[in-house]
Enzyme design. Sequence first.
Site, PDB file in Angstrom:
ATOM      1  N   GLU A 290       7.536 -53.371 -11.710  1.00 57.67           N
ATOM      2  CA  GLU A 290       7.186 -54.795 -11.789  1.00 57.67           C
ATOM      3  C   GLU A 290       6.391 -55.088 -13.065  1.00 57.67           C
ATOM      4  O   GLU A 290       5.189 -55.300 -13.024  1.00 57.67           O
ATOM      5  CB  GLU A 290       6.435 -55.249 -10.534  1.00 57.67           C
ATOM      6  N   CYS A 361     -18.902 -73.733 -25.781  1.00 57.67           N
ATOM      7  CA  CYS A 361     -20.336 -73.486 -25.941  1.00 57.67           C
ATOM      8  C   CYS A 361     -20.741 -72.114 -25.413  1.00 57.67           C
ATOM      9  O   CYS A 361     -21.454 -72.008 -24.411  1.00 57.67           O
ATOM     10  CB  CYS A 361     -21.123 -74.581 -25.245  1.00 57.67           C
TER      11      CYS A 361
HETATM   12  C1  PLP Z   1       0.242 -54.685  -8.833  1.00 54.55           C
HETATM   13  C2  PLP Z   1       0.583 -55.045 -10.211  1.00 54.55           C
HETATM   14  N1  PLP Z   1       1.870 -55.010 -10.589  1.00 54.55           N
HETATM   15  C3  PLP Z   1       2.250 -55.369 -11.840  1.00 54.55           C
HETATM   16  C4  PLP Z   1       1.307 -55.759 -12.775  1.00 54.55           C
HETATM   17  C5  PLP Z   1       1.795 -56.143 -14.141  1.00 54.55           C
HETATM   18  O1  PLP Z   1       1.241 -55.367 -15.128  1.00 54.55           O
HETATM   19  P1  PLP Z   1       1.695 -55.555 -16.642  1.00 54.55           P
HETATM   20  O2  PLP Z   1       1.594 -57.013 -16.942  1.00 54.55           O
HETATM   21  O3  PLP Z   1       0.735 -54.758 -17.419  1.00 54.55           O
HETATM   22  O4  PLP Z   1       3.084 -55.057 -16.742  1.00 54.55           O
HETATM   23  C6  PLP Z   1      -0.030 -55.786 -12.430  1.00 54.55           C
HETATM   24  C7  PLP Z   1      -1.051 -56.174 -13.419  1.00 54.55           C
HETATM   25  O5  PLP Z   1      -2.215 -56.128 -13.248  1.00 54.55           O
HETATM   26  C8  PLP Z   1      -0.418 -55.435 -11.098  1.00 54.55           C
HETATM   27  O6  PLP Z   1      -1.690 -55.453 -10.717  1.00 54.55           O
END
Ligand code: PLP
Length: 435
Positions: A290, A361
Amino acid sequence: MKLFGTSKINENGNLSIGGVDTVELAKEFKTPLYVMDQELIETTIDKMKEAFKSSRFGTQIAYAGKAFLTTGMAKLVEKKGLELDVVSGGELYTAYKAGFPMNRVHMHGNNKTYEELEMAVDYGIKEIVIDNEDEIEKIEKICKEKGKKQAVLIRIDPGIEAHTHSYIKTSGLTSKFGISLFQANLFDIVKRINNSQYLDFRGFHTHIGSQIFQSVFFIFALEEIFKYLDKLKKELGIVVHTVNMGGGFGVYYKEGDDPKPIEEVLKEIITYTEAMEIKYQIGFSELNIEPGRSIVGNAGTTLYTVGGIKETVGGKKYVFVDGGMSDNIRTALYQAEYEAGIVNKLEEKAEDEVTVAGKLCESGDILIQKGKLQKAEVGDILAITTTGAYCYTMSSNYNRMIKPAVVFVKDGKAKVAVKRETGDDLIRNDEIFEL
Ligand SMILES: Cc1ncc(COP(=O)(O)O)c(C=O)c1O
């Protein structure tokens, strides 16, 4: 300043993105302005899909909406055939209103509220990723009330300390996310979920952190997970359907960053998972990832107008712009680094050492601590690259700043994805109560 995707210097000597002149964009939509290179997002997704394939198991890519999500972005993700990962009722609602197919949505979060879980079950999302033990009971209760069964993964923490900033590290023995692979009762938790009449146990999820350059950390995590899957199969006879390796693939922000091409990283993950599958003969069905930043990071550029230049007695030169930590908090939050350029002077040498500061600020309202820039003048349009991820989504109305517009550019056209806020947007929910 490194240019990505369709960004180039056009015949007028100006930066153009998606075939649109950024000077014109700044005039039409005002600054600050988030500009998203749609073609770059699309070609990156295509490359990822091509690389992330195996003949031994199914594969699936979910876009991590936390990096950048609007209804238009959800539509694009749908069109490109990805799944979607959401982390809040708000992200879920955005996807729902965009008509994103709910059976392609995964939900994360270390403290999903009862209402958010109810919403997820009602919408019929593909999977809820259980982050901790308290969540199990909540989801069971909701499913019992609604007469439903919910597919779930368990987020495990394989204890891998990836080399990245501590704020974007999500694994290790003290992380707030997930259940440690080394927690003594993890077997009991798996058994409980697997035996639940309201939960359909699909497998494990992990996400070890963000902006990771060394792919070996993903390999270490896979190794730990496969050892555990083997144990689970041998001792409990449970074979999981899904292993989700999360996101976290690093991208270029500034000189010195040298990320491996994403296709290579994904191919390595596939090759290694295939090797693990051959070694342990688990028989799992699907490998998921993901990614967020690696899909949208380089596709985003923020345009600002230079409002002032100040040289301090201490010898520091500031370039002041009309936005700041309200549209990009990453520098203030975790010392992120960026490159910048003056959009009509990119052919000139960037020799001026400056600090690019916002107008809010706070002394900490800095966008670039120390960077090289062409000679800036009041009225210039300054571009900061690689702002596609975690900038718009982390934006705020601090100092009652209005949030900038977001435009998608492609083939010489600019389309508004988010309108620029107005003063009335700021006070929409205010009430003048009786004093
Ligand atoms: C559970 C989970 N999946 C996917 C991501 C996506 O990570 P990235 O944008 O570094 O690919 C994150 C990012 O924090 C995450 O916490």
